[in-house]
Design a protein around this motif. Sequence first.
Motif, short mmCIF file in Angstrom:
data_model
loop_
_atom_site.label_atom_id
_atom_site.label_comp_id
_atom_site.label_asym_id
_atom_site.label_seq_id
_atom_site.Cartn_x
_atom_site.Cartn_y
_atom_site.Cartn_z
N THR A 1 -6.45 9.28 -9.25
CA THR A 1 -6.33 10.29 -8.20
C THR A 1 -6.77 11.65 -8.73
O THR A 1 -6.65 11.93 -9.93
N LEU B 1 0.78 4.12 -3.00
CA LEU B 1 0.47 5.52 -2.77
C LEU B 1 1.63 6.43 -3.19
O LEU B 1 1.43 7.47 -3.81
N LEU C 1 -4.24 1.50 -6.52
CA LEU C 1 -4.71 2.87 -6.64
C LEU C 1 -4.69 3.25 -8.11
O LEU C 1 -3.64 3.43 -8.71
N TRP D 1 0.82 -1.21 0.00
CA TRP D 1 0.00 0.00 0.00
C TRP D 1 0.86 1.26 0.00
O TRP D 1 0.55 2.24 -0.68
N HIS E 1 -9.26 9.68 -4.12
CA HIS E 1 -8.59 8.47 -4.58
C HIS E 1 -9.61 7.43 -4.98
O HIS E 1 -10.67 7.31 -4.34
N ASP F 1 0.58 9.01 -6.19
CA ASP F 1 0.21 10.35 -5.74
C ASP F 1 1.45 11.07 -5.23
O ASP F 1 2.05 10.67 -4.23
N TRP G 1 -9.58 3.28 -5.87
CA TRP G 1 -8.82 2.03 -5.89
C TRP G 1 -9.58 1.01 -6.73
O TRP G 1 -10.78 0.78 -6.53
#
Length: 284
Positions: free
Chosen positions: A181, A47, A178, A43, A242, A51, A244
């Motif tokens: 965004t 991320l 993800l 994770w 966000h 992002d 996913w």
Amino acid sequence: MFVTRRFLPFLGVLLSFVLISWPVHAEEQGGWEKAFQAQIQTWMKELASRDPQFKEWQKADTEVQTLGPNQHQWLVSIKKADKQVGYLVVGETVESNVPEKFVLLEYGVGEYILFDDAFAPREIAAEPVYDGFASHWLIARQSSAQMVNAKTGEAYPASFAANEPTVLQNLVQTGQKLTQTRTLQSAQTDPFDQIGWFNQMQRGSAVTWSELWQQQNNASVTLTVSLYHAQVLAPYAVGSLHLWNDQSAYVGVWDEGLRFVPYVYADKIGKFYVSSPQVRPPQS
């Protein structure tokens, strides 16, 4: 009623946040620990790569603490060069004959995390309780219990009571990526700088997820959340969105750092308002 810079008095019906009841761990603790740490790293890398606001998470260190007794929820503190750069709140659900499955309850970027030791009550009996925006330390006293805000360390009146839990769905699970965004406000924003949301709240003109996603950069979007049996109203400026696996939506709000919670949860206990609507029509 309780009034602070963040919280306003508010009357109305309050829907509360879920506390998922997690089954027991896998029998072999070593295998469970390995799977847990691997998912945390997955994770974090996801991320950091998707992002730019999370770029400091690359090759960062982690510390894990349990939240509350028998809740199967963990706070993952993320540091880089001894500087706090964010956190994850992870839960676990285990189904029969299925390997460990972890879910992402919340995550945030910045130096101020949930349940920071700097804001922790000094009482030995203080217990961390995760409950979304209502997360708190619970201090047991002889005559009553008191709650202290897990983000700011602000003590609530002893008359405040926690809400009943409500089941949440559409959380990020093991294996999800993800995929999309959006950034609406890239810098910390105070919802009281523009209070158009207050008038819109009176008119009931809330916006949907589809309308949220279509907002232009620098759009002024506010999430208002009523807490503690409608005794307070907490407004938050929306900074990022966000998505996913193109299905699990999370909303990032400014709260002493950028704090992401599931959209399903935020929409259940609060409402979104655009101070100056700039909604583009959906593309055909």
